[in-house]
Design a protein around this motif. Structure first.
Motif, PDB file in Angstrom:
ATOM      1  N   UNK A 108       0.810  -1.218   0.000  1.00 44.47           N
ATOM      2  CA  UNK A 108       0.000   0.000   0.000  1.00 44.47           C
ATOM      3  C   UNK A 108       0.838   1.260   0.000  1.00 44.47           C
ATOM      4  N   UNK A 109       2.037   1.190   0.555  1.00 43.82           N
ATOM      5  CA  UNK A 109       2.948   2.344   0.585  1.00 43.82           C
ATOM      6  C   UNK A 109       3.897   2.308  -0.610  1.00 43.82           C
ATOM      7  N   UNK A 110       4.440   1.114  -0.888  1.00 45.17           N
ATOM      8  CA  UNK A 110       5.518   1.010  -1.871  1.00 45.17           C
ATOM      9  C   UNK A 110       5.025   1.091  -3.313  1.00 45.17           C
ATOM     10  N   UNK A 111       3.874   0.510  -3.613  1.00 44.62           N
ATOM     11  CA  UNK A 111       3.434   0.471  -5.017  1.00 44.62           C
ATOM     12  C   UNK A 111       3.216   1.871  -5.597  1.00 44.62           C
ATOM     13  N   UNK A 112       2.505   2.789  -4.924  1.00 50.71           N
ATOM     14  CA  UNK A 112       2.379   4.149  -5.483  1.00 50.71           C
ATOM     15  C   UNK A 112       3.729   4.840  -5.635  1.00 50.71           C
ATOM     16  N   UNK A 113       4.646   4.611  -4.658  1.00 56.76           N
ATOM     17  CA  UNK A 113       5.971   5.229  -4.714  1.00 56.76           C
ATOM     18  C   UNK A 113       6.763   4.701  -5.898  1.00 56.76           C
ATOM     19  N   UNK A 114       6.741   3.391  -6.118  1.00 53.32           N
ATOM     20  CA  UNK A 114       7.488   2.805  -7.224  1.00 53.32           C
ATOM     21  C   UNK A 114       6.895   3.224  -8.569  1.00 53.32           C
ATOM     22  N   UNK A 115       5.573   3.347  -8.628  1.00 49.55           N
ATOM     23  CA  UNK A 115       4.923   3.814  -9.861  1.00 49.55           C
ATOM     24  C   UNK A 115       5.331   5.245 -10.169  1.00 49.55           C
ATOM     25  N   UNK A 116       5.368   6.078  -9.120  1.00 50.89           N
ATOM     26  CA  UNK A 116       5.756   7.477  -9.296  1.00 50.89           C
ATOM     27  C   UNK A 116       7.207   7.612  -9.752  1.00 50.89           C
ATOM     28  N   UNK A 117       8.071   6.724  -9.261  1.00 51.93           N
ATOM     29  CA  UNK A 117       9.494   6.780  -9.608  1.00 51.93           C
ATOM     30  C   UNK A 117       9.778   6.226 -10.996  1.00 51.93           C
ATOM     31  N   UNK A 118       8.803   5.520 -11.596  1.00 51.02           N
ATOM     32  CA  UNK A 118       8.976   5.026 -12.956  1.00 51.02           C
ATOM     33  C   UNK A 118       9.382   3.568 -13.069  1.00 51.02           C
ATOM     34  N   UNK A 119       9.161   2.768 -12.027  1.00 47.28           N
ATOM     35  CA  UNK A 119       9.465   1.338 -12.102  1.00 47.28           C
ATOM     36  C   UNK A 119       8.483   0.643 -13.034  1.00 47.28           C
ATOM     37  N   UNK A 120       8.964  -0.391 -13.700  1.00 41.95           N
ATOM     38  CA  UNK A 120       8.106  -1.194 -14.552  1.00 41.95           C
ATOM     39  C   UNK A 120       6.986  -1.815 -13.712  1.00 41.95           C
ATOM     40  N   UNK A 121       5.778  -1.827 -14.251  1.00 46.43           N
ATOM     41  CA  UNK A 121       4.634  -2.296 -13.481  1.00 46.43           C
ATOM     42  C   UNK A 121       4.743  -3.778 -13.119  1.00 46.43           C
ATOM     43  N   UNK A 122       5.266  -4.570 -14.037  1.00 42.94           N
ATOM     44  CA  UNK A 122       5.405  -5.997 -13.737  1.00 42.94           C
ATOM     45  C   UNK A 122       6.410  -6.218 -12.615  1.00 42.94           C
ATOM     46  N   UNK A 123       7.508  -5.480 -12.662  1.00 39.70           N
ATOM     47  CA  UNK A 123       8.528  -5.622 -11.622  1.00 39.70           C
ATOM     48  C   UNK A 123       7.986  -5.202 -10.266  1.00 39.70           C
ATOM     49  N   UNK A 124       7.383  -4.015 -10.203  1.00 42.36           N
ATOM     50  CA  UNK A 124       6.910  -3.498  -8.921  1.00 42.36           C
ATOM     51  C   UNK A 124       5.825  -4.396  -8.320  1.00 42.36           C
ATOM     52  N   UNK A 125       4.881  -4.850  -9.153  1.00 45.33           N
ATOM     53  CA  UNK A 125       3.820  -5.703  -8.619  1.00 45.33           C
ATOM     54  C   UNK A 125       4.353  -7.076  -8.234  1.00 45.33           C
ATOM     55  N   UNK A 126       5.285  -7.615  -9.024  1.00 40.45           N
ATOM     56  CA  UNK A 126       5.869  -8.918  -8.704  1.00 40.45           C
ATOM     57  C   UNK A 126       6.674  -8.887  -7.424  1.00 40.45           C
ATOM     58  N   UNK A 127       7.466  -7.833  -7.238  1.00 47.30           N
ATOM     59  CA  UNK A 127       8.268  -7.685  -6.020  1.00 47.30           C
ATOM     60  C   UNK A 127       7.377  -7.662  -4.786  1.00 47.30           C
TER      61      UNK A 127
END
Length: 433
Positions: free
Chosen positions: A125-144
Motif C-alpha cells: 500500500x505504501x511502496x506500489x504508489x511510490x514505485x509507480x511514481x518513480x517510474x518502475x516497470x509495473x510488472x517488476x513493482x507488482x511482482x516484487x
C-alpha cells in the motif's frame, strides 16, 4: 466401513459442497457429519462434536493465532510498516533502491507478522504508489510486492508454521527457528532476481533516488519498533523464556504501545484492528473447529495410516513420494488458500512423509515454501489480487502474474536447495537444543 470408502466419501462430499459455493469450514463439517454419525450415533455424536469444537476455542496454544493476527492488523493500521519501507528505500542510494527496500521491508515485516496477505497489503500500500511514481516497470513493482509478502509466511512468526505445528504435533518453537535461514535465503534470492532483472531490462528500473537520507531520529522511529517487537518474539521463544502464546501476548501489548507512541495509530484505527481480528478469527475459528472434526473422522478410520501403507507397498523411493506431494500441493494451491489446505490435507499427508523417513521439522519448511507458491498461483492466488487491488485497476492481473514468475522460480530453487541440503532448515534448530 472400509477406510477407502471413508476417504473417497469425504473427498466426494467435500468437492460437492465446495462446488456449490459452501464456505470451506461448513463444507468440512458437513462432509464429516455422516461418518461421525455412523461412528457414534446422533446423541453421542452431537455431544462429542460440541466438546471438540469447544476444545478448539479454549486451546491455550491456539490463543497465539488471534494475538499474532491482531499484531499484524495493528502494524497495518499504523505507520510502522510505512516508516520501515521509507527507511529501507531512502537509506540506500543505489539503482533499484525502492525494489530492494520493498523486499527488505517485507522481510522485516515478516519478522513480526505471520500473514502473507497482510504483509503485501501493508508494504504494498505504501511502496506500489511510490514505485509507480518513480517510474518502475509495473510488472517488476507488482511482482516484487506480491512475492515479498510471502516472506511473512516463512520468516517467523508464521501462521502457517503455527498451524502446521498444531496439526502435526511438532514443536512450534523449532519450526519457527527452522524458518529463519530459509527465509533469509529467500530474501537474498529475491534481491538477486531484482538485480538480474535490472541488468536484463535497464529501462525497467530508474536510477538511484536522491531523496534525503533519514536522520538518526527517523531511523530509530522506523527501525526501532520492528526491532523491539521481533526481539521480544525471538528471544522469548528461542531462549525458553515464554511459550509462543505468551510471546504473542507480550508482543501484541508492546505493538499496541509502540503503534500509539510512534506509529501514529488512532483510537479509530485500534478499533478497526480489533474488529478485523475478530472477523479473521471468526473464519479461522470455524475452520479450525471443522478441521478437528474432519481430522477425527480420518484418524478413527485410520485413513492417514492406510494411505501411508498403500504408498509404501509400491516401494516408491522417498524422493519420489516427496516429489508427488510437492506437485500435489502446487496444483491444489491454484484452487485453495493455504490455511484450508493445511486442515484438509495435512492430517493425511504428514504421516506419509513420516513413514517415508522425513523429519517433520524439515518437511514443515518445505511445506511452507509450497504454501508461499500457492498464494502466487492463479486463479486463487491471494497476493495477486491484493496487489492488483492496491493498484486500483492500473495494473492488469496478467502483469501481476508475469511479474511474479521470476520470484516463483526463486521459491522452486529454494525447495531444491532445502532438499539437497537439509541443514539449511535443520542446522539452526539442532544447535539451539
Amino acid at each position: 466401513m472400509e477406510w477407502y470408502h471413508v476417504g473417497l466419501g469425504l473427498l466426494a462430499l467435500l468437492v460437492v459442497f465446495i462446488g456449490i459455493g459452501l464456505p470451506i469450514p461448513f463444507a468440512l463439517a458437513l462432509a464429516s457429519m455422516p461418518f461421525l454419525l455412523h461412528i457414534q450415533g446422533w446423541s453421542t455424536a452431537l455431544v462429542s462434536t460440541e466438546l471438540k469444537l469447544w476444545g478448539v476455542w479454549i486451546d491455550y496454544v491456539l490463543l497465539a493465532v488471534p494475538l499474532f493476527v491482531f499484531l499484524g492488523e495493528l502494524i497495518g493500521r499504523s505507520n510502522i510498516g510505512a516508516n520501515l519501507y521509507q527507511l529501507m528505500h531512502r537509506g540506500v542510494r543505489v539503482k533499484g533502491s525502492a525494489a530492494y527496500g520493498s523486499i527488505a521491508a517485507c522481510a522485516g515485516f515478516g519478522a513480526v507478522c505471520g500473514s502473507s496477505m497482510v504483509g503485501s497489503l501493508t508494504i504494498g500500500g505504501v511502496a506500489l504508489p511510490e514505485m509507480t511514481k518513480l517510474g518502475y516497470n509495473k510488472r517488476l513493482s507488482s511482482g516484487v510486492l506480491a512475492a515479498g509478502g510471502t516472506l511473512s509466511v516463512l520468516i517467523p512468526p508464521s501462521l502457517i508454521l503455527l498451524f502446521y505445528g498444531i496439526v502435526t504435533d511438532t514443536s512450534i518453537g523449532e519450526l519457527f527457528i527452522a524458518g529463519v535461514i530459509p527465509g533469509l535465503l529467500l530474501t537474498l534470492l529475491f534481491a538477486v532476481t531484482v538485480f538480474i532483472w535490472g541488468r536484463m531490462y535497464p529501462s525497467h528500473i530508474p536510477g538511484a533516488d536522491n531523496a534525503p537520507r533519514p536522520s538518526v531520529r527517523e531511523f530509530l522511529i522506523a527501525f526501532g519498533p520492528i526491532f523491539l517487537i521481533g526481539l521480544v518474539i525471538t528471544v522469548s521463544i528461542y531462549a525458553g523464556i515464554a511459550t509462543p502464546t505468551e510471546a504473542a501476548a507480550v508482543s501484541a501489548l508492546l505493538t499496541t504501545i509502540l503503534a500509539f507512541a510512534v506509529g501514529g495509530l488512532t483510537v479509530r484505527g485500534f478499533n478497526e484492528a480489533l474488529f478485523a481480528t475478530m472477523r479473521t478469527m471468526g473464519y479461522l475459528g470455524l475452520l479450525l473447529s471443522a478441521g478437528i472434526l474432519f481430522g477425527f473422522v480420518l484418524t478413527y478410520y485410520r485413513v492417514p495410516q492406510e494411505v501411508s501403507e498403500l504408498f509404501l507397498s509400491y516401494n516408491l523411493s522417498p524422493v519420489m513420494v516427496l516429489a508427488m506431494v510437492i506437485v500435489f500441493y502446487v496444483i491444489l494451491g491454484m484452487f485453495l488458500e493455504p490455511v484450508s489446505m493445511t486442515f484438509i490435507t495435512l492430517p493425511t499427508i504428514y504421516p506419509l512423509m513420516q513413514a517415508a523417513g522425513y523429519d517433520l521439522i524439515w518437511f514443515g519448511i518445505v511445506y511452507t515454501i509450497t504454501m508461499e507458491i500457492a498464494v502466487l498461483t492463479p486463479p486463487v492466488g491471494l497476493n495477486l489480487y491484493v496487489i492488483q487491488g492496491i493498484s486500483r485497476g492500473t495494473i492488469p492481473i496478467g502483469d501481476v502474474i508475469k511479474g511474479c514468475l521470476p520470484f516463483l522460480a526463486c521459491m522452486v530453487l529454494l525447495i531444491a536447495m532445502v532438499i539437497a541440503i537439509p541443514g539449511i532448515a535443520l542446522w539452526l534448530p539442532s544447535i539451539m537444543k
